[in-house]
Design an enzyme around this catalytic site. Structure first.
Site, short mmCIF file in Angstrom:
data_model
loop_
_atom_site.label_atom_id
_atom_site.label_comp_id
_atom_site.label_asym_id
_atom_site.label_seq_id
_atom_site.Cartn_x
_atom_site.Cartn_y
_atom_site.Cartn_z
N PRO A 18 12.97 -3.39 -2.39
CA PRO A 18 13.97 -2.55 -3.04
C PRO A 18 14.36 -1.42 -2.09
O PRO A 18 13.53 -0.62 -1.70
CB PRO A 18 13.23 -2.02 -4.27
CG PRO A 18 11.78 -2.06 -3.89
CD PRO A 18 11.62 -3.19 -2.93
N MET A 19 15.63 -1.37 -1.71
CA MET A 19 16.11 -0.35 -0.78
C MET A 19 17.31 0.36 -1.38
O MET A 19 18.30 -0.28 -1.73
CB MET A 19 16.48 -0.99 0.57
CG MET A 19 15.29 -1.58 1.31
SD MET A 19 15.78 -2.41 2.85
CE MET A 19 16.45 -3.96 2.19
N CYS A 102 8.33 5.78 -2.33
CA CYS A 102 9.49 6.39 -1.69
C CYS A 102 9.09 7.70 -1.01
O CYS A 102 8.54 8.59 -1.66
CB CYS A 102 10.59 6.66 -2.70
SG CYS A 102 12.05 7.45 -1.97
N LYS A 141 4.71 -0.79 -6.11
CA LYS A 141 4.85 -0.68 -4.65
C LYS A 141 4.44 0.73 -4.26
O LYS A 141 4.89 1.72 -4.86
CB LYS A 141 6.29 -0.94 -4.20
CG LYS A 141 6.42 -0.88 -2.68
CD LYS A 141 7.78 -1.39 -2.21
CE LYS A 141 7.76 -1.48 -0.67
NZ LYS A 141 8.59 -0.47 -0.03
N HIS A 171 3.03 -0.71 1.52
CA HIS A 171 3.68 -0.42 2.80
C HIS A 171 2.64 0.24 3.69
O HIS A 171 2.02 1.22 3.30
CB HIS A 171 4.87 0.52 2.58
CG HIS A 171 5.63 0.83 3.83
ND1 HIS A 171 6.91 0.38 4.04
CD2 HIS A 171 5.29 1.53 4.94
CE1 HIS A 171 7.33 0.80 5.23
NE2 HIS A 171 6.36 1.50 5.79
N ASN A 204 3.86 -4.97 3.50
CA ASN A 204 5.22 -4.53 3.82
C ASN A 204 5.16 -3.59 5.03
O ASN A 204 4.27 -2.76 5.12
CB ASN A 204 5.83 -3.83 2.61
CG ASN A 204 7.20 -3.22 2.88
OD1 ASN A 204 7.44 -2.07 2.53
ND2 ASN A 204 8.10 -3.96 3.48
N GLY A 205 6.12 -3.74 5.93
CA GLY A 205 6.21 -2.85 7.06
C GLY A 205 6.27 -3.58 8.39
O GLY A 205 5.33 -4.28 8.76
N ASP A 206 7.39 -3.46 9.09
CA ASP A 206 7.55 -3.92 10.48
C ASP A 206 7.73 -5.41 10.67
O ASP A 206 7.77 -5.89 11.80
CB ASP A 206 6.36 -3.46 11.35
CG ASP A 206 6.29 -1.96 11.52
OD1 ASP A 206 7.26 -1.27 11.14
OD2 ASP A 206 5.25 -1.47 12.00
N GLY A 228 12.08 -5.57 4.35
CA GLY A 228 13.09 -4.57 4.03
C GLY A 228 14.15 -4.46 5.10
O GLY A 228 15.12 -5.22 5.14
#
Length: 332
Positions: A18-19, A102, A141, A171, A204-206, A228
């Site tokens: 979700p962005m 966030c 998340k 993340h 999540n991440g990279d 993402g």
């Protein structure tokens, strides 16, 4: 088989993150077409839903072809989050997701998003109230912690699982890192491999390539991967990862014809869903990524960003095909 409640997601699902200002229905449409297994709405303000704010309510729009999909909410007040979850359920997603990750100042510094990582008991209480209020599965998340000194992600995972959360996406950065530095997946692996954790754990991440997805899948043992930023303007990332997992071979990059086709689909839906002015304006952030790495594209990119009408954008995209000597029957 990875399951969230009764929702079956396959052996190793790929999730679209979700962005904010990105993960809207037009963007989700092209990601779904290219293999995203589970997608989420942009994060939605609990206070906005309760007040029936038009911007927040609009984000509840979901379409049948998107399923399965989760609606993500954020806020700092327990009562508001509980009621917002109930409102979100009325839109009939497959699950409700809570944003505890966030990092932006206007969210985190008010105690919402990653800000709640400074008050883990409140996080647990808020989550418990949301789970009690919902009939759908609830997921979360989050990030590793507020900063390096406050990483308590195993405790967080246990507490969330104890109150009924049915999956957790982590993340691999702290709030202080924002999106800088390298995501540390070793903490994600610690959660996944902990004997007391039995819910699905997504990392999540990279993740920006099929090779990296393969490496992280096997190195860290997660149940799935959330993607993402690497998907912005490049929805093919999902299809490419799946192909690599199955064959150990890399797909050829999308042709100019394919880039134009998907970009047009995204544009058309953006204008349909948001209206001409907003739809055209908000597409501008995607053009650079759709044509990243294409030599001699810079003049066209400038034209696309400056174009003020739907017809003008479509004409420029058609011109791109001619300019790169790729000829197709473009839709009207």
């Amino acid at each position: 088989m990875v399951k969230i409640g009764n929702l079956e997601l396959g052996e190793f699902p790929l999730l679209l993150a979700p962005m904010e200002d990105v993960s809207d229905p037009p963007f989700r449409a092209v990601c779904k077409e290219n293999g995203a297994d589970l997608m989420y709405t942009e994060f939605i303000s609990a206070e906005g839903l309760i007040r029936d704010a038009a911007k927040s309510v609009k984000k509840l729009d979901i379409y049948e072809y998107e399923r399965p999909i989760g609606i993500q909410i954020f806020g700092e007040k327990i009562d508001s989050m509980r009621e917002a979850a109930a409102i979100a359920e009325e839109a009939q997603p497959e699950l409700i997701d809570i944003n505890y990750g966030c990092p932006v100042k206007k969210v985190a510094c008010k105690g919402a998003g990653a800000g709640i990582l400074l008050d883990i008991p409140k996080m647990q209480k808020m989550t418990e109230e949301i789970v009690k209020r919902c009939t759908l599965p609830v997921t979360v998340k989050t990030r590793l912690g507020w900063d390096d000194k406050t990483i308590r992600i195993i405790e967080v995972a246990k507490r969330l699982q104890d109150v009924g959360v049915q999956a957790l996406t982590i993340h691999g950065r702290t709030r202080k890192q924002m999106y800088k530095g390298e995501a540390d997946w070793s903490f994600i692996a610690e959660v996944k491999n902990h004997p007391d954790i039995h819910i699905p754990i997504f990392g999540n991440g990279d993740i920006d390539s099929p090779e990296k997805a393969w490496e992280y899948r096997h190195k860290y043992g997660v149940d799935g991967i959330m993607i993402g930023r690497a998907s912005i303007g490049y929805p093919w990332i999902f299809k490419e990862i799946k192909h690599y997992f199955e064959t150990k071979e890399l797909l050829s990059p999308p042709t100019m014809e394919e880039r134009i086709r998907v970009c047009k689909k995204h544009l058309d839906f953006s204008v349909e869903w948001k209206g001409d002015r907003k739809g055209i304006f908000e597409m501008r952030r995607h053009y650079t990524s759709y044509f990243k790495g294409i030599q001699n594209f810079k003049p066209y990119r400038k034209q696309l960003v400056e174009a003020g009408s739907y017809e003008e954008v479509r004409a420029i995209l058609d011109e791109v095909l001619v300019g790169f000597e790729v000829h197709i029957d473009t839709p009207a």
